[in-house]
Design a protein around this motif. Structure first.
Motif, short mmCIF file in Angstrom:
data_model
loop_
_atom_site.label_atom_id
_atom_site.label_comp_id
_atom_site.label_asym_id
_atom_site.label_seq_id
_atom_site.Cartn_x
_atom_site.Cartn_y
_atom_site.Cartn_z
N GLY A 189 0.85 -1.36 -0.04
CA GLY A 189 0.01 -0.16 0.09
C GLY A 189 0.76 1.26 0.05
N VAL A 190 2.12 1.12 -0.24
CA VAL A 190 2.94 2.38 -0.37
C VAL A 190 3.69 2.68 -1.52
CG1 VAL A 190 4.94 3.64 1.08
CG2 VAL A 190 3.20 2.28 2.20
N ASP A 191 3.51 3.45 -2.45
CA ASP A 191 4.03 3.32 -3.91
C ASP A 191 5.32 3.25 -3.88
OD1 ASP A 191 1.63 3.58 -5.21
OD2 ASP A 191 1.92 5.64 -5.64
N ASP A 192 6.34 3.98 -2.91
CA ASP A 192 7.62 3.84 -3.25
C ASP A 192 8.39 2.69 -2.62
OD1 ASP A 192 7.70 4.70 -0.29
OD2 ASP A 192 8.79 6.59 -0.80
N ILE A 193 7.73 1.51 -2.04
CA ILE A 193 8.30 0.35 -1.54
C ILE A 193 7.32 -0.69 -2.46
CG2 ILE A 193 9.54 1.08 0.24
CD1 ILE A 193 7.01 0.00 1.72
N ALA A 194 6.77 -0.47 -3.46
CA ALA A 194 5.93 -1.48 -4.12
C ALA A 194 6.69 -2.56 -4.75
CB ALA A 194 4.93 -0.66 -5.01
N LEU A 195 7.68 -2.14 -5.24
CA LEU A 195 8.55 -3.26 -6.00
C LEU A 195 9.00 -4.36 -4.90
CD1 LEU A 195 9.56 -4.88 -8.58
CD2 LEU A 195 11.45 -3.39 -8.32
N GLU A 196 9.37 -3.72 -3.72
CA GLU A 196 10.06 -4.54 -2.82
C GLU A 196 8.94 -5.52 -2.32
OE1 GLU A 196 10.56 -1.36 -3.14
OE2 GLU A 196 12.39 -0.52 -2.35
N SER A 197 7.62 -4.87 -2.16
CA SER A 197 6.37 -5.79 -1.54
C SER A 197 6.12 -6.73 -2.40
CB SER A 197 5.32 -4.85 -1.46
OG SER A 197 5.80 -3.79 -0.53
N ILE A 235 12.21 -0.13 -15.08
CA ILE A 235 10.95 0.72 -14.82
C ILE A 235 10.96 1.64 -13.60
CG2 ILE A 235 8.67 1.02 -15.38
CD1 ILE A 235 8.72 -1.74 -16.97
N TRP A 236 11.12 0.65 -12.67
CA TRP A 236 10.91 1.12 -11.19
C TRP A 236 11.87 2.34 -10.94
CZ3 TRP A 236 7.77 0.79 -7.30
CH2 TRP A 236 8.06 0.90 -5.88
N ARG A 237 13.15 2.08 -11.27
CA ARG A 237 14.11 3.46 -10.98
C ARG A 237 13.72 4.64 -11.94
NH1 ARG A 237 19.46 -0.58 -11.65
NH2 ARG A 237 19.44 -1.35 -9.38
N TRP A 238 12.93 4.31 -12.88
CA TRP A 238 12.42 5.36 -13.75
C TRP A 238 11.19 6.25 -12.93
CZ3 TRP A 238 7.40 5.29 -15.43
CH2 TRP A 238 7.04 6.51 -16.28
N PHE A 239 10.63 5.26 -12.40
CA PHE A 239 9.17 5.83 -11.67
C PHE A 239 9.49 6.40 -10.33
CE2 PHE A 239 4.69 4.14 -11.83
CZ PHE A 239 4.12 5.49 -11.71
N LEU A 240 10.45 5.81 -9.59
CA LEU A 240 10.54 6.13 -8.18
C LEU A 240 10.54 7.55 -7.81
CD1 LEU A 240 10.66 5.02 -5.53
CD2 LEU A 240 13.36 5.32 -5.71
N PRO A 241 11.04 8.58 -8.35
CA PRO A 241 10.88 10.11 -8.36
C PRO A 241 9.49 10.59 -7.96
CG PRO A 241 12.82 9.67 -9.82
CD PRO A 241 12.08 8.53 -9.77
N LEU A 242 8.50 10.16 -8.91
CA LEU A 242 7.19 10.37 -8.86
C LEU A 242 6.58 9.78 -7.75
CD1 LEU A 242 6.31 10.64 -12.52
CD2 LEU A 242 5.61 12.40 -10.96
N LEU A 243 6.78 8.29 -7.73
CA LEU A 243 6.09 7.58 -6.52
C LEU A 243 6.51 8.17 -5.11
CD1 LEU A 243 7.26 4.06 -7.94
CD2 LEU A 243 4.91 5.21 -8.06
N ARG A 244 7.63 8.86 -4.87
CA ARG A 244 7.74 9.48 -3.65
C ARG A 244 6.70 10.43 -3.33
NH1 ARG A 244 12.89 8.31 -1.59
NH2 ARG A 244 11.97 8.77 0.33
N LEU A 245 6.00 10.87 -4.22
CA LEU A 245 4.93 12.02 -3.89
C LEU A 245 4.11 11.47 -3.22
CD1 LEU A 245 4.78 13.77 -7.41
CD2 LEU A 245 5.98 14.53 -5.23
#
Length: 302
Positions: A189-197, A235-245
């Protein structure tokens, strides 16, 4: 209760007109676009949907509008965020009458519950509806942690079938599986740790920024499920700056402004929220423009 919930479920925004009324047509268009772009489920009336800023009849009307446009193509869940347990029961029963597929239940709003009180809140909702329920565990925002011991109590409620795990501690995902095996469906449920999850076994991802980049979100999920982690990481590394929002107090305003930049919605929110000040808009815009400039061609992962 056997429920097949998995994949990427955006917690969608509620679209408003400039006068503050709900723009149901725009909201339905947004939902239809997300489904056509491959998301696996929809959650309305969550935090991102500004549930607590909607009047009771508006919440019901949002569910009805969503039910109409989703049309059973994917599972449709509604957030349950009420100030009292009785109000939550009544809302859940109305959701069942409308034909919603399931509930994402939050602890009581305004009053910060103890874990004992939160467990009772979830029990009473579960015992007064036949809908399948996902409990939303977010101690960072809502001040109460539904621990492993607490979940052991909720095992007895057959229609509590899933957990949205948002403690920001990825160890909890492993602890859930160790304690309950596959008794509960686990969503990150947390965008910036979704891949790890997902790598730790979560079967789904409830996301805010998926509203802006749904195809990339789905690609991350599908690659992770296939064990293609190196490609998912790209893809995750590309997306992460936005996911931190997704992890800051103004997440709703940030997501809605990014939607507006993408031509997918309006930044309009309801007070006490206000649209972002110019400096914060420029920051979101810089992240969005960087994402566009470096966007990955997803066809290479087919």
């Amino acid at each position: 209760m056997s429920i097949e919930w998995q994949g990427v479920y955006p917690a969608v925004t509620t679209q408003f007109n400039q006068d503050g009324t709900i723009n149901y047509e725009s909201t339905q268009t947004m939902l239809d676009n997300l489904i056509q772009e491959g998301v696996h489920g929809i959650i309305v009336n969550g935090t991102v949907g500004e549930n607590c800023s909607l009047r009771p009849e508006e919440k019901r009307n949002v569910m009805k509008a969503a039910k109409e446009v989703v049309d059973s193509r994917v599972p449709l869940l509604s957030g349950v965020a009420e100030t009292t347990t009785q109000f939550a029961i009544e809302y859940s029963q109305d959701a069942e009458k409308i034909g919603i597929d399931g509930l994402m239940t939050l602890p009581g709003m305004v009053y910060r519950s103890t874990e004992r009180e939160a467990i009772n809140h979830y029990q009473q909702i579960a015992r007064n509806t036949s809908l399948p329920i996902m409990v939303y565990n977010n101690p960072v925002t809502y001040g109460v942690d539904l621990t492993i011991e607490g979940m052991k109590v909720l095992v007895a409620e057959n229609n509590i079938v899933a957990v949205k795990e948002a403690t920001e501690d990825t160890r909890r995902i492993t602890e859930l599986f160790n304690a309950f095996d596959d008794r509960f469906i686990v969503f990150g449920g947390v965008d910036d740790i979704a891949l790890e999850s997902l790598m730790l076994g979560a079967t789904g991802w409830i996301s805010g920024l998926t509203n802006v980049f749904p195809r990339e979100s789905v690609a991350i999920y599908e690659l992770a499920q296939a064990g293609r982690y190196e490609e998912a990481r790209e893809i995750w590394r590309w997306f992460l700056p936005l996911l931190r929002l997704d992890t800051i107090p103004t997440l709703v305003q940030c997501i809605k402004y990014a939607e507006q930049l993408a031509g997918r919605g309006s930044e309009a929110v309801r007070a006490p929220r206000m649209v972002l000040p110019d400096a914060e808009k420029r920051y979101v815009e810089s992240l969005y423009e960087q994402a566009l400039a470096t966007r990955i061609d997803l066809s290479k992962y087919a």
